[in-house]
Write a protein that holds these residues in place. Structure first.
Motif, short mmCIF file in Angstrom:
data_model
loop_
_atom_site.label_atom_id
_atom_site.label_comp_id
_atom_site.label_asym_id
_atom_site.label_seq_id
_atom_site.Cartn_x
_atom_site.Cartn_y
_atom_site.Cartn_z
N ILE A 9 0.87 -1.17 0.00
CA ILE A 9 0.00 0.00 0.00
C ILE A 9 0.91 1.22 0.00
O ILE A 9 1.53 1.53 1.00
CB ILE A 9 -0.92 0.02 1.24
N GLY A 10 1.03 1.86 -1.11
CA GLY A 10 1.92 3.01 -1.22
C GLY A 10 3.27 2.61 -1.80
O GLY A 10 3.68 1.45 -1.70
N ILE A 11 3.93 3.56 -2.39
CA ILE A 11 5.17 3.32 -3.12
C ILE A 11 6.31 2.84 -2.22
O ILE A 11 7.04 1.92 -2.58
CB ILE A 11 5.60 4.60 -3.87
N SER A 12 6.44 3.43 -1.05
CA SER A 12 7.60 3.12 -0.21
C SER A 12 7.36 2.06 0.86
O SER A 12 8.26 1.74 1.63
CB SER A 12 8.10 4.41 0.46
N MET A 13 6.17 1.50 0.91
CA MET A 13 5.86 0.52 1.96
C MET A 13 6.66 -0.77 1.77
O MET A 13 6.69 -1.34 0.69
CB MET A 13 4.37 0.19 1.93
N THR A 14 7.32 -1.20 2.84
CA THR A 14 8.06 -2.47 2.80
C THR A 14 7.60 -3.43 3.89
O THR A 14 7.80 -4.62 3.79
CB THR A 14 9.57 -2.24 2.96
N GLU A 15 6.99 -2.87 4.96
CA GLU A 15 6.53 -3.70 6.07
C GLU A 15 5.35 -3.02 6.76
O GLU A 15 5.11 -1.83 6.57
CB GLU A 15 7.65 -3.95 7.08
N ALA A 16 4.62 -3.82 7.54
CA ALA A 16 3.47 -3.30 8.27
C ALA A 16 3.24 -4.15 9.51
O ALA A 16 3.64 -5.31 9.57
CB ALA A 16 2.23 -3.31 7.39
N THR A 17 2.58 -3.56 10.49
CA THR A 17 2.20 -4.28 11.70
C THR A 17 0.76 -4.73 11.56
O THR A 17 -0.12 -3.94 11.19
CB THR A 17 2.34 -3.37 12.94
N LEU A 18 0.52 -6.01 11.83
CA LEU A 18 -0.84 -6.54 11.83
C LEU A 18 -1.49 -6.08 13.13
O LEU A 18 -1.08 -6.47 14.22
CB LEU A 18 -0.82 -8.06 11.73
N VAL A 19 -2.48 -5.19 13.01
CA VAL A 19 -3.08 -4.55 14.18
C VAL A 19 -4.26 -5.34 14.73
O VAL A 19 -4.43 -5.45 15.95
CB VAL A 19 -3.54 -3.11 13.83
N GLU A 20 -5.09 -5.89 13.84
CA GLU A 20 -6.31 -6.55 14.31
C GLU A 20 -6.89 -7.45 13.23
O GLU A 20 -6.84 -7.12 12.05
CB GLU A 20 -7.35 -5.48 14.66
N TRP A 21 -7.42 -8.58 13.64
CA TRP A 21 -8.26 -9.43 12.79
C TRP A 21 -9.69 -9.10 13.15
O TRP A 21 -10.04 -9.06 14.33
CB TRP A 21 -8.00 -10.91 13.04
N PHE A 22 -10.57 -8.88 12.17
CA PHE A 22 -11.97 -8.57 12.42
C PHE A 22 -12.85 -9.81 12.37
O PHE A 22 -14.06 -9.73 12.54
CB PHE A 22 -12.48 -7.51 11.44
N ALA A 23 -12.25 -10.96 12.11
CA ALA A 23 -12.96 -12.24 12.12
C ALA A 23 -12.07 -13.23 12.87
O ALA A 23 -10.85 -13.09 12.90
CB ALA A 23 -13.22 -12.72 10.69
N ALA A 24 -12.69 -14.22 13.48
CA ALA A 24 -11.96 -15.23 14.24
C ALA A 24 -11.47 -16.35 13.32
O ALA A 24 -12.03 -16.58 12.25
CB ALA A 24 -12.86 -15.81 15.33
N ASP A 25 -10.44 -17.03 13.78
CA ASP A 25 -9.93 -18.19 13.05
C ASP A 25 -11.04 -19.22 12.91
O ASP A 25 -11.72 -19.55 13.88
CB ASP A 25 -8.74 -18.79 13.82
N GLY A 26 -11.26 -19.69 11.68
CA GLY A 26 -12.29 -20.68 11.43
C GLY A 26 -13.66 -20.09 11.12
O GLY A 26 -14.59 -20.81 10.76
N GLU A 27 -13.79 -18.79 11.24
CA GLU A 27 -15.07 -18.12 10.99
C GLU A 27 -15.33 -17.97 9.49
O GLU A 27 -14.41 -17.79 8.70
CB GLU A 27 -15.04 -16.74 11.64
N ALA A 28 -16.59 -18.02 9.11
CA ALA A 28 -16.98 -17.78 7.72
C ALA A 28 -16.91 -16.28 7.45
O ALA A 28 -17.38 -15.48 8.27
CB ALA A 28 -18.39 -18.29 7.47
N VAL A 29 -16.31 -15.89 6.33
CA VAL A 29 -16.22 -14.50 5.93
C VAL A 29 -16.82 -14.34 4.54
O VAL A 29 -16.86 -15.28 3.76
CB VAL A 29 -14.75 -13.98 5.95
N GLU A 30 -17.27 -13.13 4.25
CA GLU A 30 -17.87 -12.81 2.95
C GLU A 30 -16.94 -11.91 2.16
O GLU A 30 -16.23 -11.07 2.74
CB GLU A 30 -19.20 -12.09 3.16
N ALA A 31 -16.94 -12.05 0.84
CA ALA A 31 -16.16 -11.18 -0.03
C ALA A 31 -16.54 -9.73 0.26
O ALA A 31 -17.72 -9.40 0.39
CB ALA A 31 -16.42 -11.52 -1.49
N GLY A 32 -15.53 -8.87 0.42
CA GLY A 32 -15.77 -7.46 0.70
C GLY A 32 -15.87 -7.12 2.17
O GLY A 32 -15.86 -5.94 2.53
N GLN A 33 -15.95 -8.12 3.03
CA GLN A 33 -16.01 -7.91 4.48
C GLN A 33 -14.64 -7.44 4.96
O GLN A 33 -13.61 -7.94 4.52
CB GLN A 33 -16.39 -9.22 5.15
N THR A 34 -14.62 -6.48 5.89
CA THR A 34 -13.35 -6.04 6.46
C THR A 34 -12.74 -7.21 7.23
O THR A 34 -13.39 -7.78 8.10
CB THR A 34 -13.54 -4.83 7.39
#
Length: 79
Positions: free
Chosen positions: A11-36
């Protein structure tokens, strides 16, 4: 059954790394396309990333960890 990988996007020209801040769904949970799905923080900005498709989320990346662009942080299993 198909599996889509979730990698840290560039995301952006100079980005090389990022911190994973939060998952909005739990492991094993069903998610929908377009869901955050998760939030990344880089250079004092936070971006929310959406699911590319619907399926069951398999979390690999841990909140609070720093990841390089392209690192695998999860999977979505369809079907």
């Amino acid at each position: 059954m198909a599996t889509a990988v979730i990698r840290v996007p560039k995301i952006g020209i100079s980005m090389t790394e990022a911190t994973l801040v939060e998952w909005f769904a739990a492991d094993g949970e069903a998610v929908e396309a377009g869901q955050t799905l998760y939030a990344l923080e880089m250079d004092k900005a936070t971006n929310e990333i959406t699911a590319p498709l619907s399926g069951k989320l398999e979390i690999i990346g841990e909140v609070g960890e720093i990841y390089q662009v392209g690192d695998l942080i999860g999977k979505i299993i369809t079907g």
